[in-house]
Design a protein around this motif. Sequence first.
Motif: not given
Length: 389
Positions: A257-284
Amino acid sequence: MTKLPEASWTKREDLAQLVAALEAANARYVGGAVRDTLLGKDIHDIDIATSLLPADVIDRCKEAGIRTVPTGIDHGTVTAILPDGPVEITTLRRDVSTDGRRATVSFATEWKEDASRRDFTINALYAHPETLEISDYFGGVEDLKNGRVRFIGNARERIREDHLRILRYFRFQTRFGDAWDDEATGASSELASTLKGLSRERVGWELQNLLGLPDPSPTVFKMRELGVMQEVLPECGTREAEKLAELVRQEREYGIAPDAMRRLAAIIPPVPSLAQAVSARLRLSRAQRERLSCVAERDANDSQQPLALAYYEGVECARDRLLLTRADPGALEGWEAPQLPLKGGEIVERGVGKGPQVARILQSVERRWVDEGFPDRDRVLAILDEELP
């Protein structure tokens, strides 16, 4: 005149009681329930527009024995708590002023005036609760038939009233549209920079709603083409948009099944620090941040030991990583992580003093147990014998 097809929700007894309390002349079904019923889709939420003031709605419901909650009383919304599900009742409104982020409203008396402040023609359909006749002031029924998502009136004016409507346009287009509307896309591109003024939570929520749809990849490409994606998620480049399209194909191939968080992970480069920054910016949420960071650590070796990956990272993250590295996640289907059949106390009983050495030995045994594919206790004890000093 178009009529709303009878559906199970239109026959709800508790809904009929609510309409009787409000009086049918004062109420209309509106929005998603009308739109989706016309399309033959399942209905999850029911909204009623009313010419009654909120206080009158509350009084009438109270007299009928219907409990209400003032969920958005400042904007005229009262929620009726019914046995078969809540119903939001909102007094007809007109915008007094808007700044692109919030609106000051006053109550209105005309259905068309209320309809004119809505975003898209397909969302401004009102159905009489008894006759089911539809009032369509802006051609929404025809747009629905033609797969056209169109702003009511001037697209630029609608967007200036609420900048989030840019993202809502792309979400509704993905759900209901066949061809892009030139006026809507032109206005969205021209006013894309206004998205920077919105709360990050609203942007994050709207992105998740979009990404959770069956196939948002063509829309993501279009948003990049128009300069919209760059304003809300600049990390999403062409390569990331292509990764999303690939992920959608993988999900379909494996029946996942589709999953929004999995797909969000797909559209940002696979860099943990970047994932943290995006998460903070989007208030996840914390759980979402941890998942996004976990998926960002993916690499080509994940497929070599999928169960070991799931044991250490959890099945959800492991599945995401396998899909995003083009690996088959089938081994995880129905799998639950086993528990190591060994306790620290058993190591102490073997003569090892309490402390860090016990933890070190336990970790070594666990690592070998996982590498060997979770063998039984006899094998674990044999491993322990080999690890003891």
